[in-house]
Scaffold this motif. Structure first.
Motif, short mmCIF file in Angstrom:
data_model
loop_
_atom_site.label_atom_id
_atom_site.label_comp_id
_atom_site.label_asym_id
_atom_site.label_seq_id
_atom_site.Cartn_x
_atom_site.Cartn_y
_atom_site.Cartn_z
N ASP A 115 50.00 14.91 -6.08
CA ASP A 115 48.82 15.76 -5.90
C ASP A 115 47.63 14.99 -5.34
O ASP A 115 46.87 15.51 -4.52
CB ASP A 115 48.45 16.46 -7.21
N CYS A 116 47.46 13.74 -5.76
CA CYS A 116 46.33 12.96 -5.27
C CYS A 116 46.48 12.64 -3.79
O CYS A 116 45.51 12.73 -3.02
CB CYS A 116 46.21 11.66 -6.06
N LEU A 117 47.68 12.26 -3.38
CA LEU A 117 47.93 11.97 -1.98
C LEU A 117 47.70 13.20 -1.12
O LEU A 117 47.09 13.13 -0.05
CB LEU A 117 49.36 11.45 -1.79
N SER A 118 48.18 14.33 -1.58
CA SER A 118 48.03 15.57 -0.83
C SER A 118 46.56 15.92 -0.63
O SER A 118 46.13 16.30 0.46
CB SER A 118 48.76 16.70 -1.56
N ALA A 119 45.78 15.78 -1.71
CA ALA A 119 44.35 16.08 -1.63
C ALA A 119 43.65 15.11 -0.67
O ALA A 119 42.77 15.51 0.11
CB ALA A 119 43.72 16.01 -3.00
N LEU A 120 44.03 13.84 -0.71
CA LEU A 120 43.41 12.84 0.16
C LEU A 120 43.68 13.16 1.63
O LEU A 120 42.76 13.18 2.45
CB LEU A 120 43.96 11.45 -0.16
N LEU A 121 44.93 13.42 1.97
CA LEU A 121 45.28 13.69 3.36
C LEU A 121 44.66 14.98 3.86
O LEU A 121 44.28 15.10 5.02
CB LEU A 121 46.81 13.72 3.51
N GLY A 122 44.54 15.95 2.95
CA GLY A 122 43.89 17.20 3.33
C GLY A 122 42.41 17.02 3.58
O GLY A 122 41.85 17.58 4.53
N ALA A 123 41.77 16.22 2.74
CA ALA A 123 40.32 16.02 2.86
C ALA A 123 39.96 15.21 4.09
O ALA A 123 38.95 15.48 4.76
CB ALA A 123 39.79 15.33 1.61
N THR A 124 40.77 14.21 4.43
CA THR A 124 40.45 13.32 5.54
C THR A 124 41.11 13.74 6.85
O THR A 124 40.89 13.10 7.88
CB THR A 124 40.88 11.88 5.23
N GLN A 125 41.94 14.82 6.79
CA GLN A 125 42.65 15.28 7.97
C GLN A 125 43.51 14.16 8.57
O GLN A 125 43.56 13.96 9.78
CB GLN A 125 41.68 15.82 9.01
N ASN A 126 44.15 13.41 7.65
CA ASN A 126 45.08 12.34 8.01
C ASN A 126 44.42 11.10 8.61
O ASN A 126 45.10 10.20 9.08
CB ASN A 126 46.17 12.84 8.95
N LYS A 127 43.10 11.06 8.58
CA LYS A 127 42.40 9.86 9.04
C LYS A 127 42.29 8.86 7.89
O LYS A 127 42.63 9.16 6.75
CB LYS A 127 41.01 10.23 9.56
N ALA A 128 41.82 7.65 8.20
CA ALA A 128 41.68 6.62 7.17
C ALA A 128 40.74 7.12 6.07
O ALA A 128 39.69 7.69 6.35
CB ALA A 128 41.15 5.34 7.78
N GLY A 129 41.14 6.91 4.83
CA GLY A 129 40.30 7.36 3.72
C GLY A 129 40.83 6.90 2.39
O GLY A 129 41.93 6.34 2.29
N ALA A 130 40.03 7.12 1.37
CA ALA A 130 40.42 6.76 0.01
C ALA A 130 39.95 7.84 -0.94
O ALA A 130 38.91 8.47 -0.72
CB ALA A 130 39.84 5.41 -0.39
N LEU A 131 40.72 8.06 -1.97
CA LEU A 131 40.39 9.03 -3.02
C LEU A 131 40.37 8.31 -4.35
O LEU A 131 41.37 7.72 -4.76
CB LEU A 131 41.43 10.16 -3.05
N LEU A 132 39.22 8.32 -5.00
CA LEU A 132 39.08 7.75 -6.33
C LEU A 132 38.92 8.90 -7.32
O LEU A 132 37.99 9.70 -7.19
CB LEU A 132 37.86 6.83 -6.40
N ILE A 133 39.83 8.98 -8.26
CA ILE A 133 39.75 9.98 -9.32
C ILE A 133 39.49 9.29 -10.65
O ILE A 133 40.23 8.38 -11.03
CB ILE A 133 41.04 10.81 -9.40
N SER A 134 38.46 9.71 -11.33
CA SER A 134 38.22 9.26 -12.69
C SER A 134 37.78 10.47 -13.51
O SER A 134 36.62 10.87 -13.47
CB SER A 134 37.15 8.17 -12.76
#
Length: 316
Positions: A115-134
């Motif tokens: 789920d985290c990977l999916s949200a990251l790729l969706g948010a960045t539109q497959n561009k370079a990015g990072a998702l930090l969840i806390s």
């Protein structure tokens, strides 16, 4: 009976709830359904499948797709928690296939991923990015924009989740036990937490920790009290928040280094109650990044993960 066709089915399944949505090709939601947890590591495969089926049934009902005819989707995305190893991938794939079978669905394109990977790729539109969840737990995912992703943390409350709400609450309880021993200076934190649970003495707190009533979510909720104590000048609580920020910074910096994007321009998405709402921790993490990732762009958003998962599906 005629087949019914929809563009996208997106499912966001975690350790507390599962959300399924049906959308058209523009991402407009046609139906939405909710159910309980679908992380098989938490509740087992049987109950996880029931949650997936129930949430999708709810979405189908709202989209007026329960007239008995076959339902087809152009694209289907299952973004699920609990996909951490290659064995998890196999287990969750079986769950998804069983859920689809029980519902009698057909899909042209099926994607099952963390789920985290999916949200990251969706948010960045497959561009370079990072998702930090806390939130109650903690994890970081990064994507290099070239099809490679990297993960740090997310190993659960027993052996990981550093810097999370649960970790902060656990550290608060540990500090109270030290206060009781005389190994830590007595502070207002002890009083606040005993009042929270309605306990009269430290021994009551200790007994609760080792009782069946002990709950990860209840421990995670203590983060608010640690923040309250810090604002009242409590140095012990400030120390806990400082350590939490340091752990989250380490998670994040380690991941972007592995992804090779530390010196590049990339988007950073922050999600979870701790990193979004505790400004002390958030500010310390972002201040640290000023030297290690100078070109980072923080994506401030109140959008829910399902919004990014929908985007992920639309761009498949």
């Amino acid at each position: 009976m005629n087949d019914q066709s929809f563009h996208l089915l997106a499912v966001d399944g975690g350790g507390t709830k599962t959300l399924a949505v049906i959308t058209d090709s523009t991402g407009s939601i046609l139906g939405e359904g909710k159910a309980g947890a679908s992380n098989y590591q938490v509740i087992g495969k049987e109950l996880a499948i029931k949650a997936l089926v129930a949430s999708i049934q709810g979405a189908l009902a709202e989209a007026a797709a329960l007239n008995g005819g076959p339902v087809r989707f152009e694209k289907t995305v299952f973004a699920l928690a609990g996909i951490d190893t290659s064995n998890d991938e196999l287990e969750v794939q079986e769950m998804v296939e069983e859920s689809i079978k029980q519902l009698g669905l057909a899909t042209h394109m099926l994607l099952v991923e963390n789920d985290c990977l999916s949200a990251l790729l969706g948010a960045t539109q497959n561009k370079a990015g990072a998702l930090l969840i806390s939130g109650t737990g903690s994890i970081v995912f990064a994507h290099d924009g070239r099809g490679n992703f990297f993960r740090t943390g997310g190993w659960g409350y027993r052996v990981g989740d550093e810097g999370s709400g649960y970790w902060i609450g656990k550290e608060a309880i540990r500090s109270i036990m030290k206060m009781n021993d005389g190994r830590e200076k007595e502070t207002i934190l002890s009083q606040l937490i005993l009042q929270k649970f309605g306990f009269q003495k430290i021994e009551d707190l200790y007994n609760w920790v080792y009782s069946p009533a002990y709950c990860v979510d209840d421990v995670g909720a203590l983060t608010a009290l640690v923040e309250e104590a810090y604002k009242l000048g409590d140095k012990v609580s400030q120390g806990i928040l400082d350590e939490a920020a340091a752990e989250l910074t380490l998670l994040l910096e380690t991941t972007i280094e592995k992804a090779g994007i530390a010196k590049e321009e990339f988007q950073l998405i922050l999600q979870g109650g701790v990193i979004q709402n505790n400004h002390y921790i958030r500010d310390r993490v972002l201040d640290s990044l000023k030297t290690s990732a100078e070109r980072v762009k923080v994506l401030d958003t109140d959008q829910k993960p399902i919004t990014f998962i929908i985007k992920r599906g639309l761009n498949l």
